[in-house]
Motif scaffolding. Structure first.
Motif, mmCIF file in Angstrom:
data_model
loop_
_atom_site.group_PDB
_atom_site.id
_atom_site.type_symbol
_atom_site.label_atom_id
_atom_site.label_comp_id
_atom_site.label_asym_id
_atom_site.label_seq_id
_atom_site.Cartn_x
_atom_site.Cartn_y
_atom_site.Cartn_z
ATOM 1 N N GLU A 1 -22.979 -20.288 -12.002
ATOM 2 C CA GLU A 1 -24.434 -20.107 -11.979
ATOM 3 C C GLU A 1 -25.150 -21.374 -12.432
ATOM 4 O OE1 GLU A 1 -26.134 -17.604 -10.647
ATOM 5 O OE2 GLU A 1 -24.146 -16.932 -10.031
ATOM 6 N N ALA A 2 -24.600 -22.049 -13.429
ATOM 7 C CA ALA A 2 -25.220 -23.290 -13.900
ATOM 8 C C ALA A 2 -25.168 -24.357 -12.818
ATOM 9 C CB ALA A 2 -24.501 -23.783 -15.160
ATOM 10 N N ALA A 3 -24.036 -24.446 -12.119
ATOM 11 C CA ALA A 3 -23.901 -25.443 -11.054
ATOM 12 C C ALA A 3 -24.866 -25.145 -9.910
ATOM 13 C CB ALA A 3 -22.467 -25.472 -10.544
ATOM 14 N N LYS A 4 -24.995 -23.880 -9.581
ATOM 15 C CA LYS A 4 -25.914 -23.512 -8.500
ATOM 16 C C LYS A 4 -27.365 -23.757 -8.910
ATOM 17 C CE LYS A 4 -22.883 -20.177 -6.215
ATOM 18 N NZ LYS A 4 -22.673 -18.784 -5.783
ATOM 19 N N ALA A 5 -27.667 -23.570 -10.191
ATOM 20 C CA ALA A 5 -29.021 -23.857 -10.669
ATOM 21 C C ALA A 5 -29.344 -25.340 -10.499
ATOM 22 C CB ALA A 5 -29.152 -23.447 -12.134
ATOM 23 N N ARG A 6 -28.347 -26.196 -10.711
ATOM 24 C CA ARG A 6 -28.570 -27.631 -10.514
ATOM 25 C C ARG A 6 -28.872 -27.930 -9.048
ATOM 26 N NH1 ARG A 6 -24.376 -32.655 -11.991
ATOM 27 N NH2 ARG A 6 -25.595 -34.265 -10.906
ATOM 28 N N ILE A 7 -28.177 -27.260 -8.132
ATOM 29 C CA ILE A 7 -28.434 -27.470 -6.702
ATOM 30 C C ILE A 7 -29.847 -27.023 -6.359
ATOM 31 C CG2 ILE A 7 -27.757 -26.798 -4.371
ATOM 32 C CD1 ILE A 7 -24.873 -26.501 -5.467
ATOM 33 N N HIS A 8 -30.252 -25.861 -6.878
ATOM 34 C CA HIS A 8 -31.619 -25.379 -6.634
ATOM 35 C C HIS A 8 -32.635 -26.409 -7.143
ATOM 36 C CE1 HIS A 8 -30.586 -21.449 -5.099
ATOM 37 N NE2 HIS A 8 -29.878 -21.142 -6.178
ATOM 38 N N ALA A 9 -32.415 -26.929 -8.341
ATOM 39 C CA ALA A 9 -33.344 -27.904 -8.919
ATOM 40 C C ALA A 9 -33.363 -29.193 -8.111
ATOM 41 C CB ALA A 9 -32.943 -28.200 -10.371
ATOM 42 N N ALA A 10 -32.189 -29.604 -7.628
ATOM 43 C CA ALA A 10 -32.119 -30.827 -6.821
ATOM 44 C C ALA A 10 -32.910 -30.663 -5.531
ATOM 45 C CB ALA A 10 -30.661 -31.164 -6.515
ATOM 46 N N TRP A 11 -32.821 -29.483 -4.936
ATOM 47 C CA TRP A 11 -33.561 -29.244 -3.704
ATOM 48 C C TRP A 11 -35.072 -29.237 -3.969
ATOM 49 C CZ3 TRP A 11 -33.435 -29.914 1.147
ATOM 50 C CH2 TRP A 11 -34.371 -29.281 1.985
ATOM 51 N N GLN A 12 -35.493 -28.613 -5.035
ATOM 52 C CA GLN A 12 -36.912 -28.604 -5.361
ATOM 53 C C GLN A 12 -37.430 -30.021 -5.595
ATOM 54 O OE1 GLN A 12 -38.858 -25.934 -5.031
ATOM 55 N NE2 GLN A 12 -36.980 -24.899 -4.349
ATOM 56 N N GLY A 13 -36.617 -30.839 -6.255
ATOM 57 C CA GLY A 13 -37.017 -32.228 -6.460
ATOM 58 C C GLY A 13 -37.125 -32.983 -5.156
ATOM 59 N N LYS A 14 -36.203 -32.713 -4.239
ATOM 60 C CA LYS A 14 -36.216 -33.388 -2.941
ATOM 61 C C LYS A 14 -37.456 -33.003 -2.133
ATOM 62 C CE LYS A 14 -33.169 -34.026 1.086
ATOM 63 N NZ LYS A 14 -33.451 -35.462 1.207
ATOM 64 N N ILE A 15 -37.795 -31.724 -2.170
ATOM 65 C CA ILE A 15 -38.984 -31.258 -1.450
ATOM 66 C C ILE A 15 -40.261 -31.837 -2.056
ATOM 67 C CG2 ILE A 15 -40.403 -29.224 -1.014
ATOM 68 C CD1 ILE A 15 -38.087 -29.505 0.885
ATOM 69 N N ALA A 16 -40.301 -31.924 -3.379
ATOM 70 C CA ALA A 16 -41.493 -32.414 -4.062
ATOM 71 C C ALA A 16 -41.832 -33.844 -3.665
ATOM 72 C CB ALA A 16 -41.307 -32.317 -5.577
ATOM 73 N N VAL A 17 -40.824 -34.628 -3.344
ATOM 74 C CA VAL A 17 -41.064 -36.024 -2.964
ATOM 75 C C VAL A 17 -41.970 -36.115 -1.747
ATOM 76 C CG1 VAL A 17 -39.962 -38.117 -2.081
ATOM 77 C CG2 VAL A 17 -38.909 -36.866 -3.957
ATOM 78 N N LEU A 18 -41.832 -35.186 -0.821
ATOM 79 C CA LEU A 18 -42.619 -35.230 0.414
ATOM 80 C C LEU A 18 -44.106 -35.004 0.158
ATOM 81 C CD1 LEU A 18 -40.232 -33.179 2.729
ATOM 82 C CD2 LEU A 18 -40.385 -35.662 2.472
ATOM 83 N N HIS A 19 -44.441 -34.481 -1.006
ATOM 84 C CA HIS A 19 -45.847 -34.171 -1.316
ATOM 85 C C HIS A 19 -46.374 -35.018 -2.470
ATOM 86 C CE1 HIS A 19 -45.283 -30.763 1.341
ATOM 87 N NE2 HIS A 19 -44.229 -30.401 0.630
ATOM 88 N N GLU A 20 -45.661 -36.081 -2.785
ATOM 89 C CA GLU A 20 -46.098 -36.948 -3.879
ATOM 90 C C GLU A 20 -47.404 -37.638 -3.534
ATOM 91 O OE1 GLU A 20 -42.233 -38.513 -6.361
ATOM 92 O OE2 GLU A 20 -42.767 -39.588 -4.543
ATOM 93 N N GLU A 21 -48.244 -37.783 -4.535
ATOM 94 C CA GLU A 21 -49.483 -38.533 -4.402
ATOM 95 C C GLU A 21 -49.536 -39.597 -5.492
ATOM 96 O OE1 GLU A 21 -52.633 -35.709 -4.620
ATOM 97 O OE2 GLU A 21 -52.142 -34.737 -2.712
ATOM 98 N N SER A 22 -50.417 -40.536 -5.325
ATOM 99 C CA SER A 22 -50.618 -41.605 -6.313
ATOM 100 C C SER A 22 -49.368 -42.459 -6.514
ATOM 101 C CB SER A 22 -51.059 -41.018 -7.668
ATOM 102 O OG SER A 22 -52.235 -40.259 -7.521
ATOM 103 N N VAL A 23 -48.561 -42.569 -5.461
ATOM 104 C CA VAL A 23 -47.432 -43.494 -5.493
ATOM 105 C C VAL A 23 -47.489 -44.336 -4.223
ATOM 106 C CG1 VAL A 23 -45.948 -41.976 -6.858
ATOM 107 C CG2 VAL A 23 -45.871 -41.851 -4.357
ATOM 108 N N THR A 24 -46.918 -45.525 -4.273
ATOM 109 C CA THR A 24 -46.903 -46.383 -3.092
ATOM 110 C C THR A 24 -45.877 -45.844 -2.097
ATOM 111 O OG1 THR A 24 -45.157 -47.842 -3.928
ATOM 112 C CG2 THR A 24 -47.450 -48.356 -4.552
ATOM 113 N N PRO A 25 -46.005 -46.203 -0.819
ATOM 114 C CA PRO A 25 -44.993 -45.786 0.164
ATOM 115 C C PRO A 25 -43.583 -46.224 -0.225
ATOM 116 C CG PRO A 25 -46.933 -46.635 1.286
ATOM 117 C CD PRO A 25 -47.125 -46.914 -0.179
#
Length: 265
Positions: free
Chosen positions: A138-162
């Motif tokens: 469960e802990a390992a799968k939680a890390r995968i879930h968190a990694a995916w959320q972080g990856k998705i969040a990058v696509l919506h980042e603002e106030s950063v350079t390209p």
């Protein structure tokens, strides 16, 4: 004097887990190693004598001898009394040595290295994803879930350079794959990923360039969907589906990489 590398900052970054030989010895080892990998001396060809290397590199005999000893341990050369130091065939090189990977990234051998790594990924990662989905804690799968959320969040980042957004994309992409490997619980697999991580980062660069992105996230919708397919199957507990999706993802990466290489030829 020891030659200075003219490679980019990304290619000069030390690989994960690398414990560099520092100082003038480290410079000489890297200089000679890069030159061997780049083909300045061919298989079975003899390197310059100790005296010639001392004169060229402006270092003492002990530095030259220790450098050759280190290169011998990496499988690049062999020293024999009266026969000098000769370059060994690639088949006996320690190809997973972090220094060798680094030198190959900086040499004309980079394309061969990256294509080889893609085949390694195609062979290993689908099985890794299957195992993580079927057997991960469960802990390992939680890390995968968190990694995916972080990856998705990058696509919506603002106030950063390209450029910053692009680097964040690469960082989170690597963490997504790393999290699946960690879920398998194999120290060998994790260490393998650690060793090749800098090369994988460069490989993602090549894939992105093939899709028209040199400084920003452009044309990444398809590859993001391929990652989404892997995650969705994983989240649903579908190990076979996750395995198929990862195989499709890497096959697509191979196509992208080949296209990217053709743009640089």
């Amino acid at each position: 004097m020891v030659r200075r590398s003219t490679t980019s900052n990304r290619e000069d970054m030390p690989l994960g887990g690398l414990m560099p030989v520092r100082g003038i010895l480290g410079q000489v080892v890297s200089d000679l190693g890069r030159r061997i990998v780049a083909g300045e001396w061919k298989t079975d060809e003899t390197l310059p004598t100790e005296t010639e290397l001392m004169d060229e590199l402006k270092v003492g005999r002990s530095v030259v001898r220790e450098s050759i000893r280190i290169l011998n341990a990496k499988g690049l050369v062999r020293s024999r009394q009266m026969a000098g130091t000769t370059v060994m065939p690639r088949a006996v090189w320690r190809l997973l040595d972090p220094d060798l990977i680094q030198w190959r990234m900086q040499a004309a051998d980079r394309k061969v290295l990256l294509k080889d790594l893609l085949q390694v990924r195609l062979t290993l990662e689908p099985g890794v994803v299957w195992a993580a989905t079927a057997n991960g804690s469960e802990a390992a799968k939680a890390r995968i879930h968190a990694a995916w959320q972080g990856k998705i969040a990058v696509l919506h980042e603002e106030s950063v350079t390209p450029e910053e957004q692009r680097q964040h994309f690469i960082t989170h992409d690597l963490e997504f794959h790393r999290a699946f490997l960690a879920a398998v619980g194999s120290e060998i697999l994790e260490q393998l990923f650690s060793v090749i991580e800098a090369a994988l980062s460069l490989m993602i660069d090549v894939q992105m360039q093939a899709r028209g992105s040199t400084t920003a996230l452009v044309g990444m919708e398809e590859t993001n969907q391929l990652h989404q397919d892997v995650y969705d199957a994983f989240a649903a507990g579908d190990a076979e589906g996750a395995e198929r999706a990862m195989r499709h993802l890497i096959q697509s990466a191979i196509i992208d990489a080949n296209r990217g290489f053709s743009l640089t030829e």
